[in-house]
Write a protein that holds these residues in place. Structure first.
Motif, PDB file in Angstrom:
ATOM      1  N   ILE A   1      42.615  48.141  30.206  1.00  0.00           N
ATOM      2  CA  ILE A   1      43.309  47.567  31.150  1.00  0.00           C
ATOM      3  C   ILE A   1      43.969  46.041  30.971  1.00  0.00           C
ATOM      4  N   GLY A   2      45.279  46.066  31.176  1.00  0.00           N
ATOM      5  CA  GLY A   2      45.798  44.709  30.849  1.00  0.00           C
ATOM      6  C   GLY A   2      46.129  43.950  32.453  1.00  0.00           C
ATOM      7  N   ARG A   3      45.444  42.903  32.497  1.00  0.00           N
ATOM      8  CA  ARG A   3      45.293  42.325  33.756  1.00  0.00           C
ATOM      9  C   ARG A   3      46.185  40.960  34.018  1.00  0.00           C
ATOM     10  N   LEU A   4      46.939  41.282  34.779  1.00  0.00           N
ATOM     11  CA  LEU A   4      47.979  39.797  35.225  1.00  0.00           C
ATOM     12  C   LEU A   4      47.791  39.592  36.551  1.00  0.00           C
ATOM     13  N   GLN A   5      46.993  38.214  36.827  1.00  0.00           N
ATOM     14  CA  GLN A   5      46.924  37.937  38.457  1.00  0.00           C
ATOM     15  C   GLN A   5      47.210  36.566  38.281  1.00  0.00           C
ATOM     16  N   THR A   6      47.442  36.354  39.557  1.00  0.00           N
ATOM     17  CA  THR A   6      47.513  34.978  39.861  1.00  0.00           C
ATOM     18  C   THR A   6      46.970  34.610  41.573  1.00  0.00           C
ATOM     19  N   GLY A   7      46.910  33.368  41.847  1.00  0.00           N
ATOM     20  CA  GLY A   7      46.316  33.109  43.231  1.00  0.00           C
ATOM     21  C   GLY A   7      45.402  31.768  43.246  1.00  0.00           C
ATOM     22  N   ALA A   8      45.025  31.416  44.337  1.00  0.00           N
ATOM     23  CA  ALA A   8      43.903  30.073  44.624  1.00  0.00           C
ATOM     24  C   ALA A   8      42.557  30.577  44.774  1.00  0.00           C
ATOM     25  N   TYR A   9      41.854  29.707  44.076  1.00  0.00           N
ATOM     26  CA  TYR A   9      40.473  29.966  44.128  1.00  0.00           C
ATOM     27  C   TYR A   9      39.749  28.650  44.072  1.00  0.00           C
ATOM     28  N   VAL A  10      38.444  28.523  44.657  1.00  0.00           N
ATOM     29  CA  VAL A  10      37.695  27.518  44.823  1.00  0.00           C
ATOM     30  C   VAL A  10      36.294  27.860  44.742  1.00  0.00           C
ATOM     31  N   SER A  11      35.553  27.351  43.665  1.00  0.00           N
ATOM     32  CA  SER A  11      33.919  27.961  43.731  1.00  0.00           C
ATOM     33  C   SER A  11      33.245  26.667  43.527  1.00  0.00           C
ATOM     34  N   SER A  12      32.095  26.768  43.991  1.00  0.00           N
ATOM     35  CA  SER A  12      31.042  25.560  43.853  1.00  0.00           C
ATOM     36  C   SER A  12      30.151  25.507  42.616  1.00  0.00           C
ATOM     37  N   PHE A  13      30.346  27.265  42.092  1.00  0.00           N
ATOM     38  CA  PHE A  13      29.433  27.363  40.908  1.00  0.00           C
ATOM     39  C   PHE A  13      29.976  27.878  39.782  1.00  0.00           C
ATOM     40  N   VAL A  14      30.535  29.230  39.654  1.00  0.00           N
ATOM     41  CA  VAL A  14      30.921  29.778  38.595  1.00  0.00           C
ATOM     42  C   VAL A  14      32.213  30.389  38.865  1.00  0.00           C
ATOM     43  N   ASP A  15      33.273  30.723  38.009  1.00  0.00           N
ATOM     44  CA  ASP A  15      34.524  31.229  38.031  1.00  0.00           C
ATOM     45  C   ASP A  15      34.247  32.848  38.123  1.00  0.00           C
ATOM     46  N   GLU A  16      34.015  33.352  39.467  1.00  0.00           N
ATOM     47  CA  GLU A  16      33.914  34.765  39.526  1.00  0.00           C
ATOM     48  C   GLU A  16      34.941  35.515  40.118  1.00  0.00           C
ATOM     49  N   TYR A  17      35.771  34.969  41.200  1.00  0.00           N
ATOM     50  CA  TYR A  17      36.449  35.778  41.799  1.00  0.00           C
ATOM     51  C   TYR A  17      38.036  35.191  41.752  1.00  0.00           C
ATOM     52  N   GLY A  18      38.385  34.284  40.818  1.00  0.00           N
ATOM     53  CA  GLY A  18      39.721  33.570  40.347  1.00  0.00           C
ATOM     54  C   GLY A  18      40.577  34.845  39.976  1.00  0.00           C
ATOM     55  N   ALA A  19      41.692  34.333  39.634  1.00  0.00           N
ATOM     56  CA  ALA A  19      42.602  35.210  38.987  1.00  0.00           C
ATOM     57  C   ALA A  19      42.425  35.202  37.615  1.00  0.00           C
ATOM     58  N   GLN A  20      42.593  36.566  37.108  1.00  0.00           N
ATOM     59  CA  GLN A  20      42.293  36.985  35.636  1.00  0.00           C
ATOM     60  C   GLN A  20      43.419  37.472  34.926  1.00  0.00           C
ATOM     61  N   GLN A  21      43.641  36.976  33.556  1.00  0.00           N
ATOM     62  CA  GLN A  21      44.735  37.444  32.914  1.00  0.00           C
ATOM     63  C   GLN A  21      44.385  37.835  31.654  1.00  0.00           C
ATOM     64  N   GLY A  22      44.372  39.000  30.953  1.00  0.00           N
ATOM     65  CA  GLY A  22      43.768  39.401  29.608  1.00  0.00           C
ATOM     66  C   GLY A  22      43.666  40.740  29.814  1.00  0.00           C
ATOM     67  N   LEU A  23      43.101  41.374  28.454  1.00  0.00           N
ATOM     68  CA  LEU A  23      43.037  42.648  28.385  1.00  0.00           C
ATOM     69  C   LEU A  23      41.383  43.087  28.421  1.00  0.00           C
ATOM     70  N   VAL A  24      41.138  43.933  29.335  1.00  0.00           N
ATOM     71  CA  VAL A  24      39.745  44.491  29.523  1.00  0.00           C
ATOM     72  C   VAL A  24      39.469  45.704  28.978  1.00  0.00           C
ATOM     73  N   LEU A  25      38.479  45.993  28.073  1.00  0.00           N
ATOM     74  CA  LEU A  25      38.190  47.081  27.462  1.00  0.00           C
ATOM     75  C   LEU A  25      37.248  48.107  28.146  1.00  0.00           C
ATOM     76  N   ARG A  26      37.423  49.111  28.707  1.00  0.00           N
ATOM     77  CA  ARG A  26      36.494  49.966  29.416  1.00  0.00           C
ATOM     78  C   ARG A  26      35.825  51.052  28.612  1.00  0.00           C
ATOM     79  N   GLU A  27      36.548  51.473  27.539  1.00  0.00           N
ATOM     80  CA  GLU A  27      35.915  52.017  26.677  1.00  0.00           C
ATOM     81  C   GLU A  27      36.845  52.402  25.129  1.00  0.00           C
ATOM     82  N   ALA A  28      36.131  52.432  24.383  1.00  0.00           N
ATOM     83  CA  ALA A  28      36.718  52.879  22.766  1.00  0.00           C
ATOM     84  C   ALA A  28      35.775  53.536  22.043  1.00  0.00           C
ATOM     85  N   SER A  29      35.723  54.695  21.943  1.00  0.00           N
ATOM     86  CA  SER A  29      34.461  55.414  21.663  1.00  0.00           C
ATOM     87  C   SER A  29      35.024  56.875  20.877  1.00  0.00           C
ATOM     88  N   MET A  30      34.008  57.147  19.980  1.00  0.00           N
ATOM     89  CA  MET A  30      34.321  58.565  19.535  1.00  0.00           C
ATOM     90  C   MET A  30      33.054  59.459  19.561  1.00  0.00           C
TER      91      MET A  30
END
Length: 362
Positions: A70-99
């Motif tokens: 999946i190629g993921r292109l997101q934008t938005g607003a995000y505030v977190s006290s700890f770690v970046d878990e729900y913010g906008a993501q951009q990049g390639l997500v590999l779900r499977e690459a198998s034989m």
């Protein structure tokens, strides 16, 4: 899992690849999503586009290549006290690459990046690099299967600590048995699995502290979890159709053997109803109830859209499917409360609006 085992399987697959190639299959999906998350420690409003591609190619009668990304292109607003878990993501997500290699019909071997969708209360939207084995037997309308997997558990990259040289790679192991039955207007299945996470990375332990796990410390240098993670999971599903009405039930549960009662169990139950108005229009409703205790599994790997661990609550969604287009529209909401009070969690709410379509390119 040993290095020699990976080398052995790689050589087998390389030799098999000389066989006559077949026509590949390629499916493309487009998913437009808007999502809102609200908690004392996390607030997010994001939107964007996911471009997914699923590629399958039978290199021979016994060897198949599968890729899901999946190629993921997101934008938005995000505030977190700890770690970046729900913010906008951009990049390639590999779900499977198998034989997948089937030397003879009952036996199937897999190698590569493997998807994980059979333990929904434990692992969500993660893919691990490893090997898997499966034996299956079809007897009329019945199918009996035995599965095993030995993988490296994926973890986020961070600056290495001095203790890293003495640590081992994080691993995930499972052994499972399942039975499935089909009839003219439905199907049913049951499974039982043993699972184990070994040698969790420092970064996974650090993030899991904010996602409900018991432990000490709140920095990357001192975070440590209180329990190990190995246990048993079971679940089942049932689907049926009566004329234009479709229904399905699914339950999944697991127990981590290490923690005491009140911290070790997880349960997810889902009920779905759908009505087919015509060959071109289907509408439906899905309702889920969940109870995921603090140390049922590593919080980093659990479902972030249920609030991770130490949560109980419900989720619901309504959708419209247009199979002939194809187009799917879905609107959903989740509410989750902490089971035990802690300094990192509060009431969690999330809502989403989804538009999805797909194309058969090959």
């Amino acid at each position: 899992m040993t290095f020699s085992k990976l080398v052995f399987l790689s050589l087998i697959l390389s030799v098999s690849a000389y066989a006559l190639t077949r026509e590949p299959g390629l499916d493309l999906s487009l998913e437009f999503e808007g999502r809102w998350v609200e908690e004392t420690f996390h607030r997010a409003q994001t939107g964007g586009l996911d471009v997914g591609a699923q590629f399958d190619h039978n290199l021979s009668d016994s060897l198949t290549v599968s890729i899901d990304a999946i190629g993921r292109l997101q934008t938005g607003a995000y505030v977190s006290s700890f770690v970046d878990e729900y913010g906008a993501q951009q990049g390639l997500v590999l779900r499977e690459a198998s034989m997948r290699w089937t030397p003879f019909v009952p036996l199937q071997l897999r190698w590569g990046v493997l998807p994980h969708n059979t333990l929904p209360t434990l692992i969500h939207d993660k893919a691990f690099t490893g090997v898997g084995e499966r034996l299956s037997l079809d007897a009329g309308a019945w199918r009996f299967s035995i599965d095993a997997e030995q993988s490296f558990a994926s973890s986020p990259s961070r600056t290495l600590f001095p203790t890293f040289a003495n640590s081992q790679f994080p691993a995930f192991l499972k052994e499972a048995a399942s039975v499935n039955y089909w009839w003219q207007d439905g199907s049913a299945g049951l499974y039982v699995q043993h699972f184990a996470f070994l040698n969790l990375s420092r970064e996974v332990e650090y993030r899991s502290r904010f996602f409900g796990n018991s432990g000490t410390g709140s920095t990357r240098e001192n975070a440590s979890l209180s329990y190990n993670f190995h246990g048993i999971a079971l679940g089942g599903n049932w689907e049926a159709r009566w004329g234009s009405l479709r229904s399905n039930l699914q339950f999944d549960a697991h127990r981590n053997f290490d923690p005491p009662p009140g911290k070790r169990d997880a349960l997810l139950g889902t009920v779905g109803l759908a009505w087919q108005w015509s060959p071109a229009v289907v509408s439906g409703l899905t309702v889920s109830l969940f109870h995921i205790e603090s140390d049922a599994g590593p919080g980093f790997y659990s479902n972030k859209f249920l609030g991770h661990n130490n949560r109980r609550g419900l989720g619901a969604s309504v959708y419209l499917d247009f199979p002939t287009t194809p187009l799917r529209v879905e609107l959903g909401y989740t509410n989750a409360e902490p089971i035990d009070a802690n300094a990192f969690q509060n009431r969690f709410q999330q809502a989403f609006l989804l538009f999805e379509t797909s194309y058969d390119l090959l």
